[in-house]
Design an enzyme around this catalytic site. Structure first.
Site, short mmCIF file in Angstrom:
data_model
loop_
_atom_site.label_atom_id
_atom_site.label_comp_id
_atom_site.label_asym_id
_atom_site.label_seq_id
_atom_site.Cartn_x
_atom_site.Cartn_y
_atom_site.Cartn_z
N CYS A 119 -1.99 -8.50 8.67
CA CYS A 119 -0.79 -7.56 8.96
C CYS A 119 0.33 -8.24 10.08
CB CYS A 119 -1.14 -6.36 9.92
SG CYS A 119 0.17 -5.36 10.58
N THR B 172 8.02 -0.88 4.48
CA THR B 172 7.60 -1.90 3.89
C THR B 172 6.58 -2.73 4.74
OG1 THR B 172 9.47 -2.97 5.03
CG2 THR B 172 9.97 -2.15 2.87
N HIS C 109 5.59 1.73 12.74
CA HIS C 109 6.75 1.35 13.90
C HIS C 109 7.56 2.69 13.97
CE1 HIS C 109 7.06 -0.29 9.84
NE2 HIS C 109 8.42 0.05 9.96
P1 5GP Z 1 10.02 -0.55 7.46
O1 5GP Z 1 11.11 -0.83 5.98
O2 5GP Z 1 8.54 -0.57 7.15
O3 5GP Z 1 10.43 0.67 7.92
O4 5GP Z 1 10.65 -1.61 8.31
C1 5GP Z 1 10.05 -3.00 8.64
C2 5GP Z 1 11.20 -3.68 9.42
O5 5GP Z 1 10.35 -4.76 9.89
C3 5GP Z 1 12.47 -3.92 8.72
O6 5GP Z 1 13.50 -3.44 9.17
C4 5GP Z 1 12.33 -5.69 8.77
O7 5GP Z 1 13.66 -6.17 9.00
C5 5GP Z 1 11.38 -5.71 10.15
N1 5GP Z 1 10.55 -6.85 9.96
C6 5GP Z 1 9.69 -7.41 8.89
N2 5GP Z 1 9.13 -8.42 9.18
C7 5GP Z 1 9.44 -8.87 10.21
C8 5GP Z 1 9.31 -9.83 11.22
O8 5GP Z 1 8.52 -10.87 11.10
N3 5GP Z 1 9.75 -9.98 12.62
C9 5GP Z 1 10.67 -9.01 12.98
N4 5GP Z 1 11.21 -8.95 14.16
N5 5GP Z 1 11.22 -7.86 12.25
C10 5GP Z 1 10.34 -7.91 10.85
ZN ZN Z 2 -1.16 -4.07 11.74
#
Ligand code: 5GP
Ligand code: ZN
Length: 121
Positions: A4, A95, A100
């Site tokens: 993860c 994603t 979060h």
């Molecule tokens: P979700 O689409 O799951 O709600 O949001 C995941 C967020 O994590 C996305 O906005 C993406 O830009 C961010 N993200 C994904 N991988 C990384 C990473 O390795 N570092 C940081 N700082 N943000 C990440």
């Molecule tokens: Zn985790």
């Protein structure tokens, strides 16, 4: 959880631009920001999504929620306002499957959730 990415960030194995940390919570800047303030607030414990908001996970999730106004204050958006989003599951647009909260601010989002704000948009 070993594969993860957010667990790795919480463990310091992958660098991140941290803005807040305590024993239960980490907040760091999204690496693909969609607003001047775009911070991700996570429980350090691996909790996949809000679907797991029960039992032993509640104190960790509560700590993450309690960190949100501190993050907003530190980034100077507490007074102007901000939006908090937690995408849950495939249709929710999640994603990264480590819970979060997106804290988005520094620009106006207006009253609509989506561009068109109908059930289909
Ligand atoms: P979700 O689409 O799951 O709600 O949001 C995941 C967020 O994590 C996305 O906005 C993406 O830009 C961010 N993200 C994904 N991988 C990384 C990473 O390795 N570092 C940081 N700082 N943000 C990440
Ligand atoms: Zn985790």
């Amino acid at each position: 959880m070993s594969d993860c990415i957010f667990c790795k960030i919480a463990a310091g194995e992958i660098p991140a631009d941290k803005v807040y940390e305590d024993d239960k919570v980490l907040a760091f800047r999204d690496n693909h920001p969609r607003a001047p303030t775009h911070v991700l607030v996570i429980p350090k414990k691996h909790i996949a999504s809000l679907n797991e908001a029960s039992g032993d996970n509640i104190p960790d999730i509560a700590a993450a929620v309690a960190a949100i106004p501190q993050v907003a204050k530190a980034d100077g958006v507490a007074e102007s306002g901000y939006r908090v989003i937690s995408n849950c599951g495939e249709d929710g647009g999640q994603t990264v499957f480590h819970l979060h909260f997106h804290v988005l601010g520094g620009r106006s989002f207006g009253p609509k959730l989506f561009r068109g704000d109908t059930a289909e948009d």
